[in-house]
Design a protein around this motif. Structure first.
Motif, PDB file in Angstrom:
ATOM      1  N   ALA A  34       0.824  -1.201   0.000  1.00 57.15           N
ATOM      2  CA  ALA A  34       0.000   0.000   0.000  1.00 57.15           C
ATOM      3  C   ALA A  34       0.864   1.260   0.000  1.00 57.15           C
ATOM      4  O   ALA A  34       1.794   1.383   0.800  1.00 57.15           O
ATOM      5  N   GLY A  35       0.586   2.145  -0.927  1.00 55.71           N
ATOM      6  CA  GLY A  35       1.292   3.419  -1.001  1.00 55.71           C
ATOM      7  C   GLY A  35       2.673   3.366  -1.615  1.00 55.71           C
ATOM      8  O   GLY A  35       3.361   4.383  -1.678  1.00 55.71           O
ATOM      9  N   TYR A  36       3.109   2.205  -2.043  1.00 54.89           N
ATOM     10  CA  TYR A  36       4.448   2.059  -2.625  1.00 54.89           C
ATOM     11  C   TYR A  36       4.325   2.129  -4.143  1.00 54.89           C
ATOM     12  O   TYR A  36       3.849   1.192  -4.779  1.00 54.89           O
ATOM     13  N   THR A  37       4.721   3.255  -4.707  1.00 57.95           N
ATOM     14  CA  THR A  37       4.537   3.494  -6.136  1.00 57.95           C
ATOM     15  C   THR A  37       5.878   3.692  -6.820  1.00 57.95           C
ATOM     16  O   THR A  37       6.641   4.592  -6.457  1.00 57.95           O
ATOM     17  N   LEU A  38       6.138   2.852  -7.807  1.00 58.63           N
ATOM     18  CA  LEU A  38       7.340   2.979  -8.631  1.00 58.63           C
ATOM     19  C   LEU A  38       6.928   3.619  -9.948  1.00 58.63           C
ATOM     20  O   LEU A  38       6.042   3.111 -10.635  1.00 58.63           O
ATOM     21  N   SER A  39       7.585   4.718 -10.290  1.00 60.39           N
ATOM     22  CA  SER A  39       7.260   5.388 -11.552  1.00 60.39           C
ATOM     23  C   SER A  39       7.674   4.495 -12.721  1.00 60.39           C
ATOM     24  O   SER A  39       8.521   3.599 -12.562  1.00 60.39           O
ATOM     25  N   PRO A  40       7.117   4.717 -13.906  1.00 62.90           N
ATOM     26  CA  PRO A  40       7.547   3.946 -15.076  1.00 62.90           C
ATOM     27  C   PRO A  40       9.059   4.058 -15.316  1.00 62.90           C
ATOM     28  O   PRO A  40       9.697   3.077 -15.692  1.00 62.90           O
ATOM     29  N   GLN A  41       9.636   5.233 -15.060  1.00 62.11           N
ATOM     30  CA  GLN A  41      11.081   5.408 -15.231  1.00 62.11           C
ATOM     31  C   GLN A  41      11.854   4.574 -14.225  1.00 62.11           C
ATOM     32  O   GLN A  41      12.888   3.980 -14.559  1.00 62.11           O
ATOM     33  N   GLU A  42      11.371   4.520 -12.986  1.00 58.37           N
ATOM     34  CA  GLU A  42      12.035   3.703 -11.971  1.00 58.37           C
ATOM     35  C   GLU A  42      11.934   2.225 -12.322  1.00 58.37           C
ATOM     36  O   GLU A  42      12.900   1.482 -12.158  1.00 58.37           O
ATOM     37  N   GLN A  43      10.784   1.800 -12.822  1.00 57.66           N
ATOM     38  CA  GLN A  43      10.622   0.405 -13.230  1.00 57.66           C
ATOM     39  C   GLN A  43      11.611   0.048 -14.334  1.00 57.66           C
ATOM     40  O   GLN A  43      12.261  -1.004 -14.277  1.00 57.66           O
ATOM     41  N   GLN A  44      11.734   0.911 -15.329  1.00 55.42           N
ATOM     42  CA  GLN A  44      12.672   0.650 -16.428  1.00 55.42           C
ATOM     43  C   GLN A  44      14.115   0.628 -15.930  1.00 55.42           C
ATOM     44  O   GLN A  44      14.916  -0.200 -16.360  1.00 55.42           O
ATOM     45  N   ALA A  45      14.443   1.530 -15.009  1.00 58.86           N
ATOM     46  CA  ALA A  45      15.802   1.558 -14.452  1.00 58.86           C
ATOM     47  C   ALA A  45      16.109   0.269 -13.685  1.00 58.86           C
ATOM     48  O   ALA A  45      17.225  -0.252 -13.765  1.00 58.86           O
ATOM     49  N   VAL A  46      15.119  -0.252 -12.953  1.00 58.07           N
ATOM     50  CA  VAL A  46      15.307  -1.512 -12.230  1.00 58.07           C
ATOM     51  C   VAL A  46      15.589  -2.633 -13.220  1.00 58.07           C
ATOM     52  O   VAL A  46      16.495  -3.444 -13.023  1.00 58.07           O
ATOM     53  N   LEU A  47      14.842  -2.687 -14.295  1.00 59.25           N
ATOM     54  CA  LEU A  47      15.054  -3.737 -15.298  1.00 59.25           C
ATOM     55  C   LEU A  47      16.432  -3.610 -15.951  1.00 59.25           C
ATOM     56  O   LEU A  47      17.076  -4.614 -16.241  1.00 59.25           O
ATOM     57  N   ARG A  48      16.906  -2.381 -16.153  1.00 59.87           N
ATOM     58  CA  ARG A  48      18.234  -2.165 -16.755  1.00 59.87           C
ATOM     59  C   ARG A  48      19.367  -2.615 -15.847  1.00 59.87           C
ATOM     60  O   ARG A  48      20.462  -2.915 -16.312  1.00 59.87           O
ATOM     61  N   VAL A  49      19.103  -2.654 -14.528  1.00 59.79           N
ATOM     62  CA  VAL A  49      20.127  -3.102 -13.578  1.00 59.79           C
ATOM     63  C   VAL A  49      20.702  -4.444 -14.019  1.00 59.79           C
ATOM     64  O   VAL A  49      21.900  -4.690 -13.931  1.00 59.79           O
ATOM     65  N   PHE A  50      19.833  -5.321 -14.518  1.00 60.23           N
ATOM     66  CA  PHE A  50      20.255  -6.685 -14.805  1.00 60.23           C
ATOM     67  C   PHE A  50      20.889  -6.851 -16.178  1.00 60.23           C
ATOM     68  O   PHE A  50      21.507  -7.870 -16.443  1.00 60.23           O
ATOM     69  N   THR A  51      20.769  -5.860 -17.039  1.00 57.86           N
ATOM     70  CA  THR A  51      21.469  -5.913 -18.324  1.00 57.86           C
ATOM     71  C   THR A  51      22.777  -5.133 -18.276  1.00 57.86           C
ATOM     72  O   THR A  51      23.663  -5.389 -19.076  1.00 57.86           O
ATOM     73  N   ASP A  52      22.883  -4.189 -17.330  1.00 58.29           N
ATOM     74  CA  ASP A  52      24.100  -3.394 -17.183  1.00 58.29           C
ATOM     75  C   ASP A  52      24.387  -3.154 -15.704  1.00 58.29           C
ATOM     76  O   ASP A  52      24.205  -2.039 -15.205  1.00 58.29           O
ATOM     77  N   PRO A  53      24.821  -4.203 -14.984  1.00 57.26           N
ATOM     78  CA  PRO A  53      25.075  -4.053 -13.549  1.00 57.26           C
ATOM     79  C   PRO A  53      26.091  -2.960 -13.214  1.00 57.26           C
ATOM     80  O   PRO A  53      25.983  -2.325 -12.168  1.00 57.26           O
ATOM     81  N   SER A  54      27.049  -2.710 -14.097  1.00 53.85           N
ATOM     82  CA  SER A  54      28.075  -1.706 -13.797  1.00 53.85           C
ATOM     83  C   SER A  54      27.482  -0.308 -13.689  1.00 53.85           C
ATOM     84  O   SER A  54      27.946   0.502 -12.897  1.00 53.85           O
ATOM     85  N   ALA A  55      26.431  -0.005 -14.460  1.00 55.13           N
ATOM     86  CA  ALA A  55      25.787   1.305 -14.370  1.00 55.13           C
ATOM     87  C   ALA A  55      25.108   1.478 -13.014  1.00 55.13           C
ATOM     88  O   ALA A  55      25.177   2.545 -12.404  1.00 55.13           O
ATOM     89  N   ALA A  56      24.467   0.423 -12.538  1.00 53.65           N
ATOM     90  CA  ALA A  56      23.827   0.484 -11.222  1.00 53.65           C
ATOM     91  C   ALA A  56      24.883   0.612 -10.126  1.00 53.65           C
ATOM     92  O   ALA A  56      24.683   1.327  -9.143  1.00 53.65           O
ATOM     93  N   GLN A  57      26.011  -0.073 -10.302  1.00 54.14           N
ATOM     94  CA  GLN A  57      27.090   0.023  -9.326  1.00 54.14           C
ATOM     95  C   GLN A  57      27.602   1.462  -9.254  1.00 54.14           C
ATOM     96  O   GLN A  57      27.895   1.966  -8.173  1.00 54.14           O
ATOM     97  N   ALA A  58      27.661   2.129 -10.388  1.00 49.04           N
ATOM     98  CA  ALA A  58      28.178   3.491 -10.428  1.00 49.04           C
ATOM     99  C   ALA A  58      27.183   4.523  -9.916  1.00 49.04           C
ATOM    100  O   ALA A  58      27.570   5.470  -9.230  1.00 49.04           O
ATOM    101  N   SER A  59      25.884   4.354 -10.243  1.00 52.31           N
ATOM    102  CA  SER A  59      24.925   5.415  -9.928  1.00 52.31           C
ATOM    103  C   SER A  59      23.782   5.004  -9.025  1.00 52.31           C
ATOM    104  O   SER A  59      22.938   5.824  -8.692  1.00 52.31           O
ATOM    105  N   GLY A  60      23.706   3.741  -8.620  1.00 51.81           N
ATOM    106  CA  GLY A  60      22.639   3.290  -7.732  1.00 51.81           C
ATOM    107  C   GLY A  60      21.322   3.131  -8.461  1.00 51.81           C
ATOM    108  O   GLY A  60      21.271   3.050  -9.688  1.00 51.81           O
ATOM    109  N   VAL A  61      20.235   3.113  -7.691  1.00 50.54           N
ATOM    110  CA  VAL A  61      18.900   2.913  -8.249  1.00 50.54           C
ATOM    111  C   VAL A  61      17.903   3.713  -7.411  1.00 50.54           C
ATOM    112  O   VAL A  61      18.095   3.869  -6.206  1.00 50.54           O
TER     113      VAL A  61
END
Length: 126
Positions: A34-61
């Motif tokens: 309840a009340g936990y809303t992920l924007s479409p941009q956040e959802q896409q960024a989460v999915l990108r974590v797994f195709t480019d882990p180094s980007a997430a390591q550098a900039s977080g999520v």
């Protein structure tokens, strides 16, 4: 069991996860607390974590407007921190499970809860 029940029963009811969501790898939120809303941009960024882990390591999520620093990330998992709390993100066959935790819960406790659900969903093809 519905997707919402996975969030409510398997994640939130443990007391180690305070906010959670399950999103589809093809897009969309399957269930969330309840009340936990992920924007479409956040959802896409989460999915990108797994195709480019180094980007997430550098900039977080970002999750629901909060930035988490990636402590450990690979093509299946992301463990993040923000202050004394953090997040655990696990990729399954068709979904991504997101769990956030607050103190006094520690990372390993939260990781175990989310990883256990991830293992189960992979075992049944999700």
């Amino acid at each position: 069991m519905s997707w919402q029940e996975y969030v409510d029963v398997q994640l939130l009811s443990t007391g180690n996860i305070q906010r959670a969501a399950i999103i589809g790898q093809a897009g969309g939120v399957w269930a969330s607390s309840a009340g936990y809303t992920l924007s479409p941009q956040e959802q896409q960024a989460v999915l990108r974590v797994f195709t480019d882990p180094s980007a997430a390591q550098a900039s977080g999520v970002r999750l629901a407007g909060k930035k988490f620093f990636a402590v450990q990330v690979d093509d299946q998992h992301l463990y993040g921190k923000q202050g004394a709390g953090g997040c655990t993100i696990v990729k399954t066959t068709q979904a991504v499970i997101i769990g956030e935790y607050d103190p006094p819960t520690q990372g390993p406790e939260a990781n175990l809860v989310v990883e256990k659900l991830g293992d189960y969903l992979r075992s049944v093809g999700y």
